[in-house]
Design a protein around this motif. Structure first.
Motif, PDB file in Angstrom:
ATOM      1  N   ASP A  10       0.807  -1.225   0.000  1.00 28.63           N
ATOM      2  CA  ASP A  10       0.000   0.000   0.000  1.00 28.63           C
ATOM      3  C   ASP A  10       0.841   1.277   0.000  1.00 28.63           C
ATOM      4  N   ARG A  11       2.162   1.128   0.159  1.00 27.29           N
ATOM      5  CA  ARG A  11       3.033   2.308   0.023  1.00 27.29           C
ATOM      6  C   ARG A  11       3.416   2.498  -1.444  1.00 27.29           C
ATOM      7  N   ILE A  13       5.252   2.597  -4.741  1.00 32.83           N
ATOM      8  CA  ILE A  13       6.698   2.564  -5.068  1.00 32.83           C
ATOM      9  C   ILE A  13       7.473   3.226  -3.931  1.00 32.83           C
ATOM     10  N   HIS A  14       8.386   2.502  -3.311  1.00 38.60           N
ATOM     11  CA  HIS A  14       9.211   3.095  -2.250  1.00 38.60           C
ATOM     12  C   HIS A  14      10.527   2.341  -2.152  1.00 38.60           C
ATOM     13  N   HIS A 109      -0.728  -1.999   5.565  1.00 35.61           N
ATOM     14  CA  HIS A 109      -0.614  -1.432   6.910  1.00 35.61           C
ATOM     15  C   HIS A 109      -1.958  -1.218   7.603  1.00 35.61           C
ATOM     16  N   HIS A 110      -1.837  -0.750   8.822  1.00 37.84           N
ATOM     17  CA  HIS A 110      -2.995  -0.687   9.711  1.00 37.84           C
ATOM     18  C   HIS A 110      -4.093   0.249   9.206  1.00 37.84           C
ATOM     19  N   PHE A 120       4.615  -6.194   9.139  1.00 39.77           N
ATOM     20  CA  PHE A 120       4.379  -5.342   7.978  1.00 39.77           C
ATOM     21  C   PHE A 120       3.084  -5.696   7.255  1.00 39.77           C
ATOM     22  N   TYR A 122      -1.078  -6.135   7.793  1.00 40.54           N
ATOM     23  CA  TYR A 122      -2.346  -6.085   8.514  1.00 40.54           C
ATOM     24  C   TYR A 122      -3.438  -6.419   7.495  1.00 40.54           C
TER      25      TYR A 122
ATOM     26  N   ALA B  70       9.949  -1.381   7.254  1.00 37.41           N
ATOM     27  CA  ALA B  70       9.731  -2.041   8.543  1.00 37.41           C
ATOM     28  C   ALA B  70      10.588  -3.288   8.691  1.00 37.41           C
TER      29      ALA B  70
ATOM     30  N   TYR C  13       4.615  -0.202  13.874  1.00 40.19           N
ATOM     31  CA  TYR C  13       4.135  -0.809  12.634  1.00 40.19           C
ATOM     32  C   TYR C  13       2.787  -0.262  12.176  1.00 40.19           C
ATOM     33  N   GLU C  14       2.097   0.462  13.050  1.00 44.31           N
ATOM     34  CA  GLU C  14       0.785   0.967  12.654  1.00 44.31           C
ATOM     35  C   GLU C  14       0.890   2.281  11.897  1.00 44.31           C
ATOM     36  N   CYS C  86       5.399   9.701   0.641  1.00 43.29           N
ATOM     37  CA  CYS C  86       6.122   8.565   1.239  1.00 43.29           C
ATOM     38  C   CYS C  86       7.029   7.915   0.197  1.00 43.29           C
ATOM     39  N   SER C  87       6.528   7.860  -1.040  1.00 41.54           N
ATOM     40  CA  SER C  87       7.242   7.129  -2.086  1.00 41.54           C
ATOM     41  C   SER C  87       8.594   7.753  -2.449  1.00 41.54           C
ATOM     42  N   ALA C  91      12.202   6.331  -1.164  1.00 37.47           N
ATOM     43  CA  ALA C  91      13.140   5.737  -2.133  1.00 37.47           C
ATOM     44  C   ALA C  91      14.363   6.624  -2.345  1.00 37.47           C
TER      45      ALA C  91
END
Lengths: 158, 226, 237
Positions: A10-11, A13-14, A109-110, A120, A122, B70, C13-14, C86-87, C91
């Motif tokens: 769900d992130r 591309i990272h 994720h949550h 990692f 949920y 993570a 982790y949340e 975030c991406s 990266a």
């Protein structure tokens, strides 16, 4: 070559995708299947920045992905197909089970309703059931955030 | 062999705690890199030379780690401090193997304690979910200070456990000289394998691999000349 | 800006960096309280939601989102901006710092240590890394505040993409140079037979950890090899 990794994250591309998997698997094409991002220029600009120039990135809607998966499978590139949720990957699997044979659960994720299955990962009970159905239909599903960490089989996530 | 007296142990505990905090929480100034953590620990224990030798071995292991997202990884900081405590005052050729063995176990344990702290942080957040949703700044501050405190406790406990194990091993490890030497060689060989693996993985099949090879060539040349 | 150095203080982790971002955003959002208290409450709540990126580039997101809050951009759009940021910040930051600057400087520090620079090599590593990251944090926050929703274009036009291209080869070169030097630094103390033995362990380690990856990590390999060795010695081999 072909699509060598189908990942749900769900992130989108990272770092894990680009550095972790991208380098280890010598990926040169990333296909992001997301209806929202496929129609948003500024989001595409941000996601494209995360990727080295020598790697091609395509932003496609679910409908387009279903149409073109067979082409990507035979276009000579090593591709990574990415979705942000289980439902989209399940639809892709239904469209072309030969391409979407192995599914990597890389990071979900949550959110309210989801329960921790791995640090990692949920999932709601519904999402888990969808994945179990895919596996019963022949897909091989494992949870693994990076190539350097051990994969975890879907059946141990219940 | 240097005695682990309170004058040595207390500064090492403080340093181990700071190093533990630095890895993820604050300030990420890279004092948790084993080369830095080990050298300073060696200085605190009165044996910089051993500190550097231990630090470099763990640095090679750490070069295999890519801390993205993570992902779970070993925590080499407090582990290096405890390893230096064990090896300080001995010939490094004889003590390095056992010190590294202790450090590797602690590093794995450190990775596991990171997971514990992260889960504990998540539980704290769940307990204040309503205040966070209401936009209460005070709840954010409390959570943040709680998270930092938990991680400091983690670093302290890990270092304390490591130093206690180092004291036990100093007094009770009964290995002959040949075994000590062989352990040291295994530790060096394994650490080089870890760093090489990390370097290959980071380079992939890209142009970066050529630079890695060129660097290796330059390194061999320098090693011959030096 | 100092609060950014503790942005991972409540890593979980949340929400990952979420609460740390909220902590860093608190003083920046303070002025909003007087202008629009309701919006301020919403902005504080949003600031602590799920977020993940490289901590050294978190200032870009913090600045951009803060500006968007002051410009009264609709909440859902700000949430999408945070998600999308975030991406690249993850990266690019990981490429620049974790896979680039840290190994590049560490490789140089290891070369320095082996060649006798001692404390200077270690102090050089710490000063160079922290100098670059302090400046980057300041630059990130400022650029984010200046750009707001246009932060993507601002990042693209900045020095970041070029720096990432350059730092990768430097990191590969310095690490490549450090490894044979470090090997020689240790092994010359033992003589040829021992050196060949250690080289054998290295080769076995590289091969086995690749073949049996990801189960056999280098740490597990090292511990297994040590246990195996002690057992062999105990049985008199």
């Amino acid at each position: 070559m072909s699509i060598v990794l189908c990942r749900i994250d769900d992130r989108l591309i990272h770092g894990q995708v680009v550095i972790g998997w991208g380098r280890a698997m010598a990926i040169d094409l990333i296909i992001l299947v997301d209806d929202q991002v496929a129609t948003s220029d500024w989001e595409q600009e941000l996601y494209r920045m995360a990727v080295a120039p020598e790697i091609e990135v395509r932003f496609v809607t679910l409908a387009d992905a279903a149409l073109h998966m067979a082409d990507w499978q035979s276009n000579g590139k090593r591709g990574l197909m990415l979705t942000g949720d289980v439902e989209t990957m399940a639809t892709l699997r239904t469209s072309n089970p030969e391409v979407v044979q192995r599914i990597n659960l890389g990071g979900i994720h949550h959110r309210p309703g989801r329960r921790e299955r791995l640090p990692f990962l949920y999932l709601t009970d519904q999402e888990l059931r969808s994945l179990q159905l895919l596996e019963a239909g022949g897909a091989i599903i494992t949870a693994q955030d990076l190539p350097t960490t051990p994969p975890v089989a879907l059946k141990s996530l219940a | 062999m240097i005695e682990l007296s309170p004058e040595v142990v207390i500064p090492l505990l403080v340093w181990g705690t700071l190093v533990g905090l630095d890895l993820v929480s604050v300030p990420q100034a890279m004092i948790s890199r084993p080369l830095v953590a080990g050298t300073v620990a060696g200085w605190l224990a009165g044996d910089v030379h051993t500190g550097v030798r231990v630090g470099v071995v763990f640095e090679l292991f750490a070069l295999d780690v890519l801390p993205v997202g993570a992902v779970r990884y070993p925590d080499y900081g407090p582990a290096t401090v405890a390893s230096v405590a064990l090896g300080a005052g001995s010939y490094w050729q004889l003590s390095l193997g056992l010190s590294v063995a202790l450090g590797l176990v602690l590093a794995m344990l450190g990775g596991w304690t990171l997971q514990l702290v992260r889960r504990s942080n998540a539980r704290a957040i769940q307990s204040r979910a309503a205040a966070l949703a209401a936009g209460e700044s005070s709840a954010i501050r409390r959570l943040q200070y709680g998270g930092l405190l938990r991680d400091a406790c983690r670093g302290f406990t890990l270092t304390l456990l490591g130093i206690l194990l180092a004291i036990v091993l100093k007094e009770n490890a009964r290995l002959d000289e040949q075994t000590h030497l062989a352990l040291t060689l295994v530790a060096i060989g394994s650490s080089l394998a870890a760093a090489a693996n990390g370097a290959f993985r980071s380079s992939g099949r890209s142009a970066r691999f050529k630079w890695l090879a060129a660097g290796a060539g330059a390194g061999v040349l320098l090693a011959v000349l030096a | 800006m100092l609060r950014l150095f503790a942005v991972q203080g409540t890593w979980n982790y949340e929400r990952m960096l979420g609460v740390g971002m909220g902590y860093a955003a608190e003083p920046l959002l303070e002025d909003l309280k007087a202008v629009d208290p309701v919006r301020h409450g919403e902005a504080v709540a949003r600031s602590a939601e799920f977020f993940n990126c490289n901590p050294n580039l978190a200032g870009l997101a913090l600045g951009a989102v803060t500006r968007a809050e002051y410009e009264d951009i609709p909440g859902p759009q700000i949430a999408r901006l945070r998600t999308a940021l975030c991406s690249p910040l993850g990266a690019m930051g990981d490429e620049l710092f974790w896979a680039g600057l840290v190994p590049a400087l560490m490789g140089a520090a290891l070369v320095g240590v082996v060649l006798g620079a001692g404390w200077w090599a270690i102090a050089g590593f710490i000063l160079a890394y922290n100098g670059i990251r302090l400046w980057t944090s300041y630059w990130s926050l400022r650029l984010g505040m200046q750009s707001g929703m246009r932060v993507g274009s601002a990042i693209g036009a900045s020095w970041l993409p070029r720096a990432i291209e350059l730092i990768g080869p430097v990191a590969a070169f310095t690490i490549g140079a450090a490894l044979p030097l470090v090997a020689a630094w240790y092994l010359t103390a033992f003589g040829w037979p021992a050196g060949i033995g250690a080289a054998g362990v290295t080769m076995a380690g590289i091969a086995l950890t690749r073949w049996f990856a990801p189960f056999l990590t280098p740490v597990r390999f090292a511990l297994a090899a040590m246990i195996f060795l002690v057992i062999l010695r105990r049985v008199g081999v």
